[in-house]
Scaffold this active site. Structure first.
Site, mmCIF file in Angstrom:
data_model
loop_
_atom_site.group_PDB
_atom_site.id
_atom_site.type_symbol
_atom_site.label_atom_id
_atom_site.label_comp_id
_atom_site.label_asym_id
_atom_site.label_seq_id
_atom_site.Cartn_x
_atom_site.Cartn_y
_atom_site.Cartn_z
ATOM 1 N N VAL A 160 73.869 -75.417 0.538
ATOM 2 C CA VAL A 160 74.638 -73.897 0.910
ATOM 3 C C VAL A 160 74.306 -73.034 -0.255
ATOM 4 O O VAL A 160 74.701 -73.423 -1.526
ATOM 5 C CB VAL A 160 76.312 -74.323 1.152
ATOM 6 C CG1 VAL A 160 76.754 -72.855 1.504
ATOM 7 C CG2 VAL A 160 76.402 -75.080 2.236
ATOM 8 N N ASP A 201 80.725 -70.788 10.163
ATOM 9 C CA ASP A 201 81.016 -70.611 8.720
ATOM 10 C C ASP A 201 81.359 -72.264 8.111
ATOM 11 O O ASP A 201 82.147 -72.651 8.719
ATOM 12 C CB ASP A 201 82.084 -69.876 8.474
ATOM 13 C CG ASP A 201 82.311 -69.624 6.842
ATOM 14 O OD1 ASP A 201 81.767 -70.299 6.075
ATOM 15 O OD2 ASP A 201 83.520 -69.012 6.554
ATOM 16 N N ALA A 202 80.228 -72.776 7.338
ATOM 17 C CA ALA A 202 80.488 -74.188 6.943
ATOM 18 C C ALA A 202 81.683 -74.353 6.045
ATOM 19 O O ALA A 202 82.441 -75.525 5.958
ATOM 20 C CB ALA A 202 79.299 -74.506 6.157
ATOM 21 N N TYR A 243 70.035 -68.273 -15.320
ATOM 22 C CA TYR A 243 70.524 -69.229 -14.200
ATOM 23 C C TYR A 243 71.290 -70.271 -14.771
ATOM 24 O O TYR A 243 72.449 -70.296 -14.649
ATOM 25 C CB TYR A 243 69.222 -69.843 -13.647
ATOM 26 C CG TYR A 243 69.350 -70.584 -12.369
ATOM 27 C CD1 TYR A 243 69.320 -69.896 -11.120
ATOM 28 C CD2 TYR A 243 69.755 -71.900 -12.502
ATOM 29 C CE1 TYR A 243 69.456 -70.574 -10.121
ATOM 30 C CE2 TYR A 243 70.085 -72.569 -11.242
ATOM 31 C CZ TYR A 243 70.081 -71.832 -9.946
ATOM 32 O OH TYR A 243 70.173 -72.543 -8.815
ATOM 33 N N SER A 297 71.142 -76.013 7.276
ATOM 34 C CA SER A 297 69.991 -76.268 7.780
ATOM 35 C C SER A 297 68.982 -75.277 8.144
ATOM 36 O O SER A 297 67.935 -75.832 8.639
ATOM 37 C CB SER A 297 70.202 -77.211 8.901
ATOM 38 O OG SER A 297 70.755 -76.376 9.937
ATOM 39 N N TYR A 333 69.336 -76.864 -8.924
ATOM 40 C CA TYR A 333 68.353 -76.505 -9.922
ATOM 41 C C TYR A 333 68.648 -76.278 -10.991
ATOM 42 O O TYR A 333 69.887 -76.136 -11.494
ATOM 43 C CB TYR A 333 67.799 -75.112 -9.147
ATOM 44 C CG TYR A 333 66.559 -74.665 -9.740
ATOM 45 C CD1 TYR A 333 65.246 -75.488 -9.545
ATOM 46 C CD2 TYR A 333 66.665 -73.611 -10.507
ATOM 47 C CE1 TYR A 333 64.236 -74.798 -10.212
ATOM 48 C CE2 TYR A 333 65.296 -72.963 -11.190
ATOM 49 C CZ TYR A 333 64.149 -73.679 -11.063
ATOM 50 O OH TYR A 333 63.101 -73.111 -11.776
ATOM 51 N N VAL A 370 60.000 -70.227 -3.675
ATOM 52 C CA VAL A 370 60.549 -68.996 -2.856
ATOM 53 C C VAL A 370 61.524 -69.176 -1.656
ATOM 54 O O VAL A 370 61.067 -69.534 -0.695
ATOM 55 C CB VAL A 370 59.009 -68.002 -2.653
ATOM 56 C CG1 VAL A 370 59.459 -66.851 -1.884
ATOM 57 C CG2 VAL A 370 58.142 -68.095 -3.483
ATOM 58 N N THR A 371 62.425 -68.775 -1.847
ATOM 59 C CA THR A 371 63.489 -68.786 -0.940
ATOM 60 C C THR A 371 64.471 -67.508 -0.894
ATOM 61 O O THR A 371 64.365 -66.790 -1.828
ATOM 62 C CB THR A 371 64.593 -69.811 -1.180
ATOM 63 O OG1 THR A 371 65.581 -69.692 -2.215
ATOM 64 C CG2 THR A 371 63.893 -71.258 -1.238
#
Length: 392
Positions: free
Chosen positions: A140, A112-113, A238, A50, A228, A274-275
Site C-alpha cells: 500500500v 479503502d483498505a 528516502y 493489487s 524499499y 518506475v511506479t
C-alpha cells in the site's frame, strides 16, 4: 458504449486520463513474462494494493505462476462523463479477465483498505469462498489514512529528518528532460509520526489481527509487506527521511508478527522501479533513469522480482534473507559496482548533459506506460471504450 479518442494530457508525471486498451495490453504483456509452475494446489492469497506497481506484479505473478485464488484490494476511480477511469481500474479489469481465463477464483474489491468496513467485507468473502488464506501480501502506498477507530486523518509527507536536504531531480518540460535542484524541508515530529501512521505497519498488523480473530489463517500462513531501501544517493530523501521512518516501523512490525504462533512475517526489500508512487519522490526519477542507463536490460523489473518473491514464499526456492530477517530482492541494485557507476553518472549530471547522462527518454516512456500510453501494438489514433465495468 462510450468510445473516445484518448491522448496523454497532463503535467509533469501526472496524466488526466488513462488509456483502457493500453492498460489491458500492458497486463497481457506482464502475464506473458511469467513461466507457470505445475501444481495441484491453489494457494489462497490476499493482496492489499493489487492494482499498481509491485502489488499488481505480485498479483499477476501469483496468478500466472502458481494459480492462486483469493482477493485483491485497491482504491480506484470509475470513469465519468469528463474523465476516464484511473489506470488501476483498467488494469484490474484486465487482470480479472486473465484470472478467469486461467481458472482462478480471484475477486477484486474496490475500497479503502484502511477502513474496518473493508476488512469486514473482505473477510466475509474469504470465509465464504475459501475458508482462510495462505498468504497476505501488503503493498500500500497512500498519501493519507483515516484511522477507523478515531476517525483521525493522517497525512504523509516527503521530508528530511534532522537537517534539510537537497537533491538533484529529473523533470520534463514538453517531453524534454530538465535537471533541477530540489530543497527538502525538515519534517516536524508530528509530520514524521503521521507519515508512520500512513505508511508504517499499523494497518498491516490490523489486517493480520482481523484474519486471526476470524480464524482465517491457514496452517503455514505467511505474510509479507513490500518495502524499499535504495541507494545512499536517495538516502537523505528516502531511507533517512520521513518515509524511511515509516519503513523502519514496517520492519519492526514484521518482527513483532513473527513472535506470534502460526504467523511467518517478513518485509520484502524490492529494487528500484518506475511506479506512480516512486515518481512523486524527488530524486528517485533521476536515480532510476541513471540505474537503467548503467544496467539496461539487466535492471530487474517488478515482475521479475515478484516471480522471485513467490518462488521464495512457496518454498520453490530458499528465502534470501539479510541479517535483519528481510527478504532481499534488491541485491542486483545495491551491488557495489553498480552503485559506483550510478554515482559517477549522478555526479556528472548537469543541466546541459542530462539527456545523455541519464536514460531520460526510457524513464518518461515508462511513466506514460503507467497510464496505458507508449504500449506496443496499441493504436492510439483509434477510439477506445472507456466505460469498462469493475469485475464483479
Amino acid at each position: 458504449m462510450t468510445d473516445r479518442l484518448i491522448k496523454p494530457v497532463g503535467r509533469g508525471f501526472l496524466f488526466l486520463d488513462s488509456h483502457p486498451a493500453g492498460c489491458a495490453r500492458l497486463v497481457r504483456d506482464l502475464t506473458g513474462q511469467v513461466e507457470a509452475r505445475t501444481t495441484d494446489s491453489r494457494p489462497v492469497a490476499l493482496v492489499v494494493g493489487s492494482s499498481s506497481g509491485y502489488g499488481l506484479a505480485a498479483t499477476i505473478a501469483g496468478l500466472a505462476r502458481y494459480g492462486i485464488d483469493g482477493v485483491g484490494i485497491s482504491f480506484e476511480k470509475a470513469p465519468t462523463h469528463r474523465r476516464t477511469a484511473t489506470a488501476g481500474w483498467y488494469r484490474t479489469a484486465a487482470t480479472a479477465a486473465y484470472a478467469a481465463d486461467q481458472g482462478s477464483e480471484f475477486h477484486f474489491v474496490n475500497a479503502d483498505a484502511f477502513a474496518d468496513t473493508t476488512k469486514s467485507d473482505v473477510l466475509d468473502l474469504i470465509a465464504e469462498r475459501f475458508g482462510g488464506v495462505d498468504y497476505l501480501i501488503y503493498s500500500v502506498a497512500a498519501p493519507r489514512r483515516v484511522d477507523p477507530r478515531t476517525e483521525t486523518t493522517y497525512q504523509s509527507v516527503i521530508k528530511a529528518i534532522g537537517q534539510a536536504a537537497q537533491t538533484k531531480s529529473l523533470a520534463f518540460e514538453d517531453g524534454e528532460p530538465v535537471l533541477q535542484e530540489v530543497a527538502i524541508e525538515v519534517a516536524t515530529d508530528e509530520e514524521v509520526a503521521e507519515t508512520v501512521q500512513v505508511m508504517g505497519g499499523e494497518d498491516w498488523i490490523r489486517w493480520v489481527d482481523a484474519l486471526e480473530e476470524r480464524k482465517l489463517l491457514k496452517d503455514g500462513f505467511s505474510t509479507v509487506a513490500l518495502t524499499y531501501i535504495g541507494s545512499e544517493l536517495t538516502g537523505p530523501i528516502y531511507r533517512q527521511g520521513s518515509i524511511g521512518a515509516a519503513k523502519a516501523h514496517l520492519e519492526s512490525t514484521a518482527q513483532s508478527l513473527r513472535e506470534r504462533d502460526g504467523v511467518e512475517a517478513r518485509t520484502s526489500v524490492n529494487g528500484a522501479a518506475v511506479t506512480q508512487a516512486s515518481s512523486a519522490i524527488p530524486g528517485i526519477g533521476l536515480y532510476v533513469s541513471l540505474l537503467h542507463k548503467v544496467l539496461g536490460d539487466k535492471l530487474q523489473t517488478p515482475m521479475q522480482q515478484s516471480i522471485a518473491l513467490w518462488d521464495q514464499l512457496t518454498g520453490e526456492k530458499a528465502l534470501d534473507l539479510d541479517e535483519d530477517g528481510r527478504i532481499r530482492l534488491d541485491r542486483w541494485e545495491l551491488d557495489p559496482t553498480v552503485q559506483a557507476a550510478v554515482k559517477a553518472q549522478w555526479d556528472s549530471a548537469t543541466v546541459d548533459n542530462i539527456g545523455e547522462v541519464a536514460d531520460a527518454a526510457w524513464f518518461y516512456s515508462e511513466i506514460r506506460r503507467l497510464y496505458g500510453f507508449d504500449v506496443a501494438d496499441v493504436d492510439y489514433d483509434a477510439t477506445t471504450e472507456v466505460d469498462v465495468d469493475w469485475p464483479s
